[in-house]
Design a protein around this motif. Structure first.
Motif, PDB file in Angstrom:
ATOM      1  N   ASP A  46      14.025   8.751  -4.933  1.00 10.49           N
ATOM      2  CA  ASP A  46      12.745   8.392  -4.317  1.00 10.49           C
ATOM      3  C   ASP A  46      13.080   7.186  -3.449  1.00 10.49           C
ATOM      4  O   ASP A  46      13.523   6.149  -3.982  1.00 10.49           O
ATOM      5  N   VAL A  47      12.924   7.310  -2.141  1.00 10.68           N
ATOM      6  CA  VAL A  47      13.402   6.248  -1.245  1.00 10.68           C
ATOM      7  C   VAL A  47      12.674   4.918  -1.439  1.00 10.68           C
ATOM      8  O   VAL A  47      13.145   3.876  -0.973  1.00 10.68           O
ATOM      9  N   LYS A  82       5.989   3.795  11.979  1.00 11.79           N
ATOM     10  CA  LYS A  82       7.141   4.289  12.735  1.00 11.79           C
ATOM     11  C   LYS A  82       7.456   3.364  13.922  1.00 11.79           C
ATOM     12  O   LYS A  82       8.608   3.234  14.332  1.00 11.79           O
ATOM     13  N   ASN A  88      15.833  10.466   6.901  1.00 10.36           N
ATOM     14  CA  ASN A  88      14.914  11.513   7.360  1.00 10.36           C
ATOM     15  C   ASN A  88      13.578  11.514   6.612  1.00 10.36           C
ATOM     16  O   ASN A  88      12.546  11.846   7.206  1.00 10.36           O
ATOM     17  N   SER A 118      12.394   8.712  13.680  1.00 14.04           N
ATOM     18  CA  SER A 118      11.158   8.133  14.201  1.00 14.04           C
ATOM     19  C   SER A 118      10.271   9.265  14.706  1.00 14.04           C
ATOM     20  O   SER A 118      10.348  10.400  14.218  1.00 14.04           O
ATOM     21  N   TYR A 170       0.627   5.994  10.053  1.00 11.98           N
ATOM     22  CA  TYR A 170       1.897   6.648  10.408  1.00 11.98           C
ATOM     23  C   TYR A 170       2.494   6.039  11.676  1.00 11.98           C
ATOM     24  O   TYR A 170       3.651   5.645  11.715  1.00 11.98           O
ATOM     25  N   VAL A 175       7.421  19.656  15.195  1.00 17.28           N
ATOM     26  CA  VAL A 175       8.145  20.700  14.467  1.00 17.28           C
ATOM     27  C   VAL A 175       7.273  21.353  13.390  1.00 17.28           C
ATOM     28  O   VAL A 175       6.559  20.663  12.647  1.00 17.28           O
ATOM     29  N   THR A 191       6.589  22.184  10.200  1.00 18.85           N
ATOM     30  CA  THR A 191       6.921  21.865   8.801  1.00 18.85           C
ATOM     31  C   THR A 191       5.597  21.571   8.115  1.00 18.85           C
ATOM     32  O   THR A 191       4.526  21.652   8.744  1.00 18.85           O
ATOM     33  N   ASN A 227      14.658  18.388   0.423  1.00 19.76           N
ATOM     34  CA  ASN A 227      14.125  19.535  -0.328  1.00 19.76           C
ATOM     35  C   ASN A 227      13.317  20.482   0.549  1.00 19.76           C
ATOM     36  O   ASN A 227      13.080  21.627   0.170  1.00 19.76           O
ATOM     37  N   ARG A 228      12.880  20.021   1.728  1.00 22.77           N
ATOM     38  CA  ARG A 228      12.064  20.895   2.594  1.00 22.77           C
ATOM     39  C   ARG A 228      12.138  20.383   4.032  1.00 22.77           C
ATOM     40  O   ARG A 228      12.744  19.342   4.307  1.00 22.77           O
ATOM     41  N   ILE A 265      12.589  19.402   7.833  1.00 22.01           N
ATOM     42  CA  ILE A 265      13.711  19.059   8.718  1.00 22.01           C
ATOM     43  C   ILE A 265      14.960  18.695   7.912  1.00 22.01           C
ATOM     44  O   ILE A 265      16.078  19.083   8.270  1.00 22.01           O
ATOM     45  N   ARG A 279      13.486  13.849  -4.058  1.00 24.06           N
ATOM     46  CA  ARG A 279      12.846  13.167  -5.186  1.00 24.06           C
ATOM     47  C   ARG A 279      13.074  13.873  -6.504  1.00 24.06           C
ATOM     48  O   ARG A 279      13.248  13.236  -7.528  1.00 24.06           O
TER      49      ARG A 279
END
Ligand code: NDP
Length: 247
Positions: free
Chosen positions: A62-63, A174, A91, A153, A170, A203, A205, A12-13, A15, A38
């Motif tokens: 939703d993962v 990862k 992702n 990652s 985080y 990046v 975002t 949805n946004r 990357i 989601r």
């Protein structure tokens, strides 16, 4: 060459959305691109794209909702039938802010749920579809046209490159994802399914923030090029968006 059938999470946004845009407008667009998010009601750009591209299928996911995986797999298999899925791109990700209150058990759990546990079990749920694709040309070299699972990652997962600390939840989630990648690569080698991890760069975002070094166009353009060049030697690798390796 590009993969025929692709699934990408978190579209949805950021990357994920840029991956969808570039795959749809590339030289060899996929036959079917499954873009999950989601809540499609809150993904106007993605939904708009699906109106213009009949090969784009927007699916709700939703993962962390493992109970929904069988239905997701069923709806994808109805579309791809005997072709299977060539590329699964995990992702979706979460960076819990530790600016206030530092790291907490809750932030550790959230990060591991989204960044480590979800990609592992979603990949396992989708594996029968990836195996179908990979078995179609079993003697072909490994690659995303055959069958691949890619984990998003980050360079900050690298223990050897951690000089600054911070973002413990985080980073740790990862780093664990990289170990998941390594184990999956060992388990899936005999199936000819390529498994690897990517670092998209820093990046611009919501997650990367406005001071990041590159925009989504550069990051995703680089990753698509890197992904399309993957072969047996890249199995179990951890590569930057531009194809260079990370320790
Ligand atoms: P964004 O924060 O812009 O987007 C994150 C995406 O993940 C959103 O689509 C979000 O959906 C989705 N997501 C989060 N939690 C869930 C969930 N439980 N279920 C489904 N989707 C979820 O981040 P980026 O686009 O920058 O990051 C994409 C990936 O790249 C992540 O894995 C990130 O860790 C990685 N990365 C990014 C870097 C950067 O500099 N940007 C650097 C290194 C790695 P929703 O809108 O519903 O929250």
């Amino acid at each position: 060459m590009s993969p025929k059938n692709i699934l990408i999470t978190g579209c949805n946004r950021g990357i994920g959305l840029e991956f969808v845009k570039q795959y749809l407008t590339g030289a060899n667009p996929p036959t079917h691109l499954f873009a999950t998010c989601r809540n499609p009601d809150k993904a106007p750009e993605l939904v708009e794209l699906s109106k213009a591209h009949s090969n784009l299928h927007v699916l709700t996911l939703d993962v962390t909702n493992h109970a929904s995986f069988p239905e997701l797999v069923h709806s994808i298999s109805q579309v791809v039938d005997q072709e299977g899925l060539n590329l699964v791109l995990n992702n979706a990700g979460l960076l819990p802010s530790e600016k206030e209150g530092g790291v907490t058990p809750e932030k550790m759990r959230e990060a591991f749920e989204v960044n480590t546990i979800a990609p592992l079990f979603l990949s396992k749920a989708l594996l029968p579809l990836v195996k179908i694709a990979a078995q179609k040309d079993a003697s072909a070299p490994m690659g995303i046209e055959k069958g691949a699972i890619v984990l998003m990652s980050t360079a900050v997962a690298s223990i050897s490159e951690n000089s600054g600390g911070g973002n413990t939840a985080y980073r740790a989630s990862k780093t664990a994802l990289n170990q998941v990648m390594k184990n999956l690569s060992i388990e899936l080698k005999s199936d000819g399914i390529l498994v690897m991890a990517l670092h998209p760069g820093w990046v611009m975002t919501d997650m990367g923030g406005p001071n990041a070094l590159i925009n989504t166009e550069t990051s995703v353009g680089g990753m698509i090029k890197t992904l399309s060049a993957l072969t047996d030697k890249d199995h179990a690798s951890f590569l930057r968006y531009d194809g260079t390796g990370i320790g």
